[in-house]
Design an enzyme around this catalytic site. Structure first.
Site, PDB file in Angstrom:
ATOM      1  N   GLN A 192       0.834  -1.219   0.000  1.00  0.00           N
ATOM      2  CA  GLN A 192       0.000   0.000   0.000  1.00  0.00           C
ATOM      3  C   GLN A 192       0.864   1.263   0.000  1.00  0.00           C
ATOM      4  O   GLN A 192       0.487   2.285   0.588  1.00  0.00           O
ATOM      5  CB  GLN A 192      -0.927  -0.003   1.203  1.00  0.00           C
ATOM      6  CG  GLN A 192      -2.208  -0.798   0.985  1.00  0.00           C
ATOM      7  CD  GLN A 192      -2.967  -0.339  -0.245  1.00  0.00           C
ATOM      8  OE1 GLN A 192      -3.105   0.851  -0.519  1.00  0.00           O
ATOM      9  NE2 GLN A 192      -3.455  -1.291  -1.017  1.00  0.00           N
ATOM     10  N   SER A 193       2.014   1.198  -0.659  1.00  0.00           N
ATOM     11  CA  SER A 193       2.929   2.340  -0.634  1.00  0.00           C
ATOM     12  C   SER A 193       2.353   3.561  -1.355  1.00  0.00           C
ATOM     13  O   SER A 193       2.008   3.501  -2.542  1.00  0.00           O
ATOM     14  CB  SER A 193       4.242   1.929  -1.299  1.00  0.00           C
ATOM     15  OG  SER A 193       5.013   3.056  -1.624  1.00  0.00           O
ATOM     16  N   ASN A 194       2.298   4.676  -0.619  1.00  0.00           N
ATOM     17  CA  ASN A 194       1.891   5.957  -1.230  1.00  0.00           C
ATOM     18  C   ASN A 194       2.988   6.474  -2.141  1.00  0.00           C
ATOM     19  O   ASN A 194       2.713   7.076  -3.176  1.00  0.00           O
ATOM     20  CB  ASN A 194       1.655   7.000  -0.137  1.00  0.00           C
ATOM     21  CG  ASN A 194       0.547   6.602   0.791  1.00  0.00           C
ATOM     22  OD1 ASN A 194      -0.589   6.463   0.367  1.00  0.00           O
ATOM     23  ND2 ASN A 194       0.862   6.394   2.060  1.00  0.00           N
TER      24      ASN A 194
END
Ligand code: PLP
Length: 346
Positions: free
Chosen positions: A87-89
């Site tokens: 879920q890396s921004n």
């Protein structure tokens, strides 16, 4: 602010303006007062809306990538590599920047507990056309990014690697938050805030801190770290101080900050990176219901919980003027729907 300090603001703008840069973000972002939050808590908070930097759901990395990718293009890069949590921004914002600039983006998301169903940031990265090459949850992102870079080089490509383990990119990212600090000072009618709180594991805090140091402001910067010290991407206060000095050097200005000048807390991590906390979920609901502003459970919710706790414990004066630098992270809320809804039911 004194006239001397205003001259220094101009000087910093000139130095920042001399660096290679690409245009990606909607800047300056607003500094928004929170009157209903004040009624509810007594905390005088303004929010620096870096969740509104504009590109593919925004966030702090869009601002940072202006300098990082300016450097990448100046060094002849033709593709970009990042690897992190699923879920890396950062990965999502890099994918968007690559699409905007016409650079291929390779992402190495970890196959962790948020990998399926494809939601939130990962879904957006797919839509943005990044090449997604998942890696095992226990593999080293830093190592796998370097291996991929070597293999792309062997095929005649010129990759530029960002994120954890990449010191130059981290220092360039910090410069973007020197500029954010200038925006905060200008939007505060030249009266700097007493305290700035943000969620940071490195570059964001380093930049804010360097900006305060170079302007000689009394403002206290507090970083709320979303990661425990044993996480691969954790940067210690000594590491953040190193970043302030490397970023200062990129501006041609000496910085003398050391570990003892850095306040970066892991107190609000809870059970681990990416695992929501009760205080973080409560902070999300409070800000949403008083100001209509969203936070996320991984970063900004924990950061805002830290700010509220700081206010409650009156670590400074109860009247302190607080600025929360909202670093974004909002697409992640969709992959945390059950945590957010269960919390509401409970
Ligand atoms: C929403 C959000 N906030 C804060 C951070 C930490 O930023 P920095 O490493 O610049 O401190 C990140 C990093 O990915 C993020 O996605």
């Amino acid at each position: 602010m004194t006239e001397v300090a205003l001259e220094r603001v101009d000087e910093l703008r000139v130095r920042l303006g001399a660096l290679p840069r690409v245009k990606l973000a909607h800047l300056p972002t607003p500094l928004t007062a929170c009157p209903r939050l004040y009624e509810a808590t007594g905390a005088r908070v303004s929010i620096k809306r870096d969740d509104c930097t504009g590109l593919a759901f925004g966030g702090n990395k869009v601002r940072q990538l202006e300098f990082v990718l300016g450097d990448a293009i100046a060094s002849g890069a033709d593709c970009l590599i990042q690897g992190s949590a699923s879920q890396s921004n950062h990965s999502r914002q890099l994918a968007a920047a690559g699409a905007r600039l016409g650079l291929d983006v390779f992402l190495l998301p970890k196959q962790d507990e948020r990998s399926t169903p494809v939601q939130g940031n990962q879904l957006v990265s797919h839509l943005l056309g990044a090449t997604i090459l998942p890696i095992g949850a226990s593999e080293s992102s830093t190592e796998r990014k370097r291996q991929l870079a070597d293999s792309l080089r062997a095929h005649g490509r010129t990759p530029y690697v960002v994120g954890m383990g990449e010191d130059r990119a981290l220092a360039l990212a910090a410069l973007a938050y020197v500029e954010a600090l200038l925006e905060i000072v200008e939007a505060s009618n030249d009266t700097p805030p007493d305290v700035i709180v943000t969620t940071s594991q490195g570059s964001t805090q380093a930049g804010l801190q360097l900006g305060c140091h170079l302007l000689n402001l009394p403002t206290k910067v507090i970083g709320i770290n979303p990661m425990p010290p044993d996480h691969e991407a954790y940067i210690s206060p000594a590491g953040i101080a190193d970043l302030t000095r490397s970023a200062g050097a990129l501006l041609g200005l000496p910085c003398t900050l050391t570990e003892t000048d850095i306040v970066n807390s892991t107190e609000y991590v809870g059970q681990g990176y990416g695992i929501p906390t009760t205080a973080g979920l409560a902070a999300i609901k409070l800000l949403a219901s008083t100001e209509g502003i969203l936070l996320d459970p991984v970063y900004s919710g924990k950061g805002f919980a830290g700010l509220l706790d700081h206010h409650r414990t009156h670590a400074t004066s109860p009247d302190a003027r607080l600025v929360f630098v909202h670093t974004g992270g909002l697409p992640a809320i969709f992959s945390y729907a059950s945590d957010l809804i269960n919390d509401e039911q409970g």
